[in-house]
Design a protein around this motif. Sequence first.
Motif, PDB file in Angstrom:
ATOM      1  N   ALA A   1     -16.155 -48.328  58.171  1.00 28.75           N
ATOM      2  CA  ALA A   1     -15.264 -48.487  57.025  1.00 28.75           C
ATOM      3  C   ALA A   1     -16.067 -48.641  55.733  1.00 28.75           C
ATOM      4  CB  ALA A   1     -14.361 -49.706  57.246  1.00 28.75           C
ATOM      5  N   ALA A   2     -17.181 -49.371  55.820  1.00 27.31           N
ATOM      6  CA  ALA A   2     -18.027 -49.551  54.643  1.00 27.31           C
ATOM      7  C   ALA A   2     -18.629 -48.222  54.198  1.00 27.31           C
ATOM      8  CB  ALA A   2     -19.134 -50.561  54.943  1.00 27.31           C
ATOM      9  N   ASP A   3     -19.012 -47.395  55.172  1.00 30.98           N
ATOM     10  CA  ASP A   3     -19.561 -46.080  54.841  1.00 30.98           C
ATOM     11  C   ASP A   3     -18.523 -45.217  54.141  1.00 30.98           C
ATOM     12  OD1 ASP A   3     -21.937 -46.785  56.015  1.00 30.98           O
ATOM     13  OD2 ASP A   3     -21.507 -45.783  57.929  1.00 30.98           O
ATOM     14  N   VAL A   4     -17.291 -45.272  54.624  1.00 31.09           N
ATOM     15  CA  VAL A   4     -16.214 -44.485  54.013  1.00 31.09           C
ATOM     16  C   VAL A   4     -16.012 -44.897  52.554  1.00 31.09           C
ATOM     17  CG1 VAL A   4     -13.730 -44.053  54.039  1.00 31.09           C
ATOM     18  CG2 VAL A   4     -15.024 -44.016  56.179  1.00 31.09           C
ATOM     19  N   VAL A   5     -16.008 -46.201  52.300  1.00 34.72           N
ATOM     20  CA  VAL A   5     -15.831 -46.694  50.930  1.00 34.72           C
ATOM     21  C   VAL A   5     -16.988 -46.235  50.047  1.00 34.72           C
ATOM     22  CG1 VAL A   5     -15.739 -48.769  49.488  1.00 34.72           C
ATOM     23  CG2 VAL A   5     -14.455 -48.680  51.633  1.00 34.72           C
ATOM     24  N   ALA A   6     -18.207 -46.305  50.587  1.00 37.89           N
ATOM     25  CA  ALA A   6     -19.387 -45.904  49.815  1.00 37.89           C
ATOM     26  C   ALA A   6     -19.345 -44.422  49.465  1.00 37.89           C
ATOM     27  CB  ALA A   6     -20.656 -46.238  50.592  1.00 37.89           C
ATOM     28  N   VAL A   7     -18.989 -43.579  50.433  1.00 36.18           N
ATOM     29  CA  VAL A   7     -18.938 -42.140  50.202  1.00 36.18           C
ATOM     30  C   VAL A   7     -17.794 -41.792  49.240  1.00 36.18           C
ATOM     31  CG1 VAL A   7     -18.542 -39.891  51.288  1.00 36.18           C
ATOM     32  CG2 VAL A   7     -20.011 -41.579  52.405  1.00 36.18           C
ATOM     33  N   LEU A   8     -16.667 -42.464  49.387  1.00 37.23           N
ATOM     34  CA  LEU A   8     -15.533 -42.231  48.484  1.00 37.23           C
ATOM     35  C   LEU A   8     -15.909 -42.580  47.046  1.00 37.23           C
ATOM     36  CD1 LEU A   8     -12.510 -41.433  48.369  1.00 37.23           C
ATOM     37  CD2 LEU A   8     -11.975 -43.874  48.616  1.00 37.23           C
ATOM     38  N   ALA A   9     -16.569 -43.726  46.869  1.00 40.91           N
ATOM     39  CA  ALA A   9     -17.000 -44.137  45.529  1.00 40.91           C
ATOM     40  C   ALA A   9     -18.041 -43.176  44.966  1.00 40.91           C
ATOM     41  CB  ALA A   9     -17.564 -45.559  45.579  1.00 40.91           C
TER      42      ALA A   9
ATOM     43  N   ALA B   1     -19.857 -21.074  57.289  1.00 41.24           N
ATOM     44  CA  ALA B   1     -20.064 -20.045  58.308  1.00 41.24           C
ATOM     45  C   ALA B   1     -21.261 -20.319  59.196  1.00 41.24           C
ATOM     46  CB  ALA B   1     -20.217 -18.679  57.630  1.00 41.24           C
ATOM     47  N   ILE B   2     -22.355 -20.861  58.634  1.00 44.80           N
ATOM     48  CA  ILE B   2     -23.588 -20.899  59.427  1.00 44.80           C
ATOM     49  C   ILE B   2     -24.342 -22.222  59.428  1.00 44.80           C
ATOM     50  CG2 ILE B   2     -23.961 -18.429  59.082  1.00 44.80           C
ATOM     51  CD1 ILE B   2     -26.084 -19.169  57.017  1.00 44.80           C
ATOM     52  N   ALA B   3     -23.968 -23.177  58.583  1.00 46.45           N
ATOM     53  CA  ALA B   3     -24.796 -24.378  58.432  1.00 46.45           C
ATOM     54  C   ALA B   3     -24.156 -25.597  59.097  1.00 46.45           C
ATOM     55  CB  ALA B   3     -25.032 -24.661  56.950  1.00 46.45           C
ATOM     56  N   PRO B   4     -24.970 -26.596  59.462  1.00 41.60           N
ATOM     57  CA  PRO B   4     -24.411 -27.835  60.015  1.00 41.60           C
ATOM     58  C   PRO B   4     -23.682 -28.633  58.933  1.00 41.60           C
ATOM     59  CG  PRO B   4     -26.766 -28.084  59.646  1.00 41.60           C
ATOM     60  CD  PRO B   4     -26.454 -26.638  59.401  1.00 41.60           C
ATOM     61  N   VAL B   5     -22.480 -29.092  59.254  1.00 37.68           N
ATOM     62  CA  VAL B   5     -21.647 -29.811  58.279  1.00 37.68           C
ATOM     63  C   VAL B   5     -21.020 -31.013  58.959  1.00 37.68           C
ATOM     64  CG1 VAL B   5     -19.616 -29.675  56.780  1.00 37.68           C
ATOM     65  CG2 VAL B   5     -21.118 -27.681  57.009  1.00 37.68           C
ATOM     66  N   ASP B   6     -20.989 -32.154  58.262  1.00 35.21           N
ATOM     67  CA  ASP B   6     -20.267 -33.328  58.740  1.00 35.21           C
ATOM     68  C   ASP B   6     -18.920 -33.359  58.015  1.00 35.21           C
ATOM     69  OD1 ASP B   6     -19.234 -36.043  58.915  1.00 35.21           O
ATOM     70  OD2 ASP B   6     -21.192 -36.613  59.715  1.00 35.21           O
ATOM     71  N   TRP B   7     -17.869 -32.948  58.730  1.00 36.56           N
ATOM     72  CA  TRP B   7     -16.574 -32.778  58.077  1.00 36.56           C
ATOM     73  C   TRP B   7     -15.922 -34.096  57.702  1.00 36.56           C
ATOM     74  CZ3 TRP B   7     -15.460 -28.502  55.831  1.00 36.56           C
ATOM     75  CH2 TRP B   7     -16.026 -27.313  56.295  1.00 36.56           C
ATOM     76  N   ARG B   8     -16.254 -35.164  58.387  1.00 37.27           N
ATOM     77  CA  ARG B   8     -15.730 -36.480  57.969  1.00 37.27           C
ATOM     78  C   ARG B   8     -16.257 -36.841  56.589  1.00 37.27           C
ATOM     79  NH1 ARG B   8     -17.829 -40.167  62.653  1.00 37.27           N
ATOM     80  NH2 ARG B   8     -19.657 -38.903  62.111  1.00 37.27           N
ATOM     81  N   ALA B   9     -17.559 -36.637  56.404  1.00 44.83           N
ATOM     82  CA  ALA B   9     -18.156 -36.933  55.107  1.00 44.83           C
ATOM     83  C   ALA B   9     -17.601 -36.005  54.024  1.00 44.83           C
ATOM     84  CB  ALA B   9     -19.674 -36.795  55.185  1.00 44.83           C
ATOM     85  N   VAL B  10     -17.393 -34.740  54.376  1.00 45.94           N
ATOM     86  CA  VAL B  10     -16.859 -33.776  53.419  1.00 45.94           C
ATOM     87  C   VAL B  10     -15.488 -34.198  52.918  1.00 45.94           C
ATOM     88  CG1 VAL B  10     -15.939 -31.434  53.181  1.00 45.94           C
ATOM     89  CG2 VAL B  10     -18.176 -31.799  54.245  1.00 45.94           C
ATOM     90  N   VAL B  11     -14.615 -34.574  53.847  1.00 41.53           N
ATOM     91  CA  VAL B  11     -13.239 -34.945  53.470  1.00 41.53           C
ATOM     92  C   VAL B  11     -13.229 -36.166  52.563  1.00 41.53           C
ATOM     93  CG1 VAL B  11     -11.046 -35.817  54.367  1.00 41.53           C
ATOM     94  CG2 VAL B  11     -12.188 -33.902  55.512  1.00 41.53           C
ATOM     95  N   VAL B  12     -14.009 -37.183  52.923  1.00 36.12           N
ATOM     96  CA  VAL B  12     -14.038 -38.413  52.114  1.00 36.12           C
ATOM     97  C   VAL B  12     -14.648 -38.141  50.750  1.00 36.12           C
ATOM     98  CG1 VAL B  12     -14.927 -40.763  51.966  1.00 36.12           C
ATOM     99  CG2 VAL B  12     -14.154 -39.861  54.175  1.00 36.12           C
TER     100      VAL B  12
END
Length: 256
Positions: A3-11, A203-214
């Motif tokens: 949860a703390a990571d989500v807040v940090a990335v959102l900010a 298309a071709i690269a590694p992506v963290d979609w949780r981080a992208v969305v936040v």
Amino acid sequence: MSAADVVAVLAAGLGAGILTSTVGVASLLSFPVLVAVGLPPVTANTSNTIGMTPAGLSGSFGYREELREFPRVTGIVLVTSAVGAVAGSALLLGLPGSVFEVVVPWLILATCLLVGIQPTLKAWVRRRHPDGHHDQDPSRMPVLTRVLATVTGVYGGYFGAGSGVMMLAVLGLGTSLEFRTLNALKTFAVMVSNVVATVVFVAIAPVDWRAVVVLAAGSVVGGYVGARIGRVMPEALLRGLVVAAGVTAAVLFWVR
């Protein structure tokens, strides 16, 4: 992510979105946060680019009046940035990431200098050429400026950090548009480069979609807010902040 990571990335997304539409070099804020919450550097880089794309979209929407005022130059920026970003993305796939590490800080510093001295330089040009075409058509863009804008797009597609400051310098010296309009075009150019890079990365690269969305949730708000701030901020202050942000980016490249 916790949860703390989500807040940090959102900010971080919110703050970086504001930077996108004002002084640029937004990755100075968002990329380190993604690394700090545990993403590998490559994944953090790709996720950051995709997550910050909404900031460019909302920032460009916030600057829509400035972009509509000069549709011809906006179209030129669209084409040059897109073509350049495609070439830059191709370089990203074929070259090692260390290629630009030596020259990038110097390139950013040089463009910061150009942004800082732009009013003095343009006044000197006007004194030497009082009947120049720029006074008749502020959006006139010489061929050399279009070439340099495309080269900046290549850099944006390949590496990205500081590309907004570079585009600001190129357009500032190649046209007679107001700084407010130049800042809108810079935001638009960064958005175009990010959209192109996003297509490649998805298309071709590694992506963290949780981080992208936040990150995207914060950046889309920040980009629009930043456009409102950039529109009313005094030119001298905004120009000074752009230069300060660019110098900071260059220094961080040296000390990392």
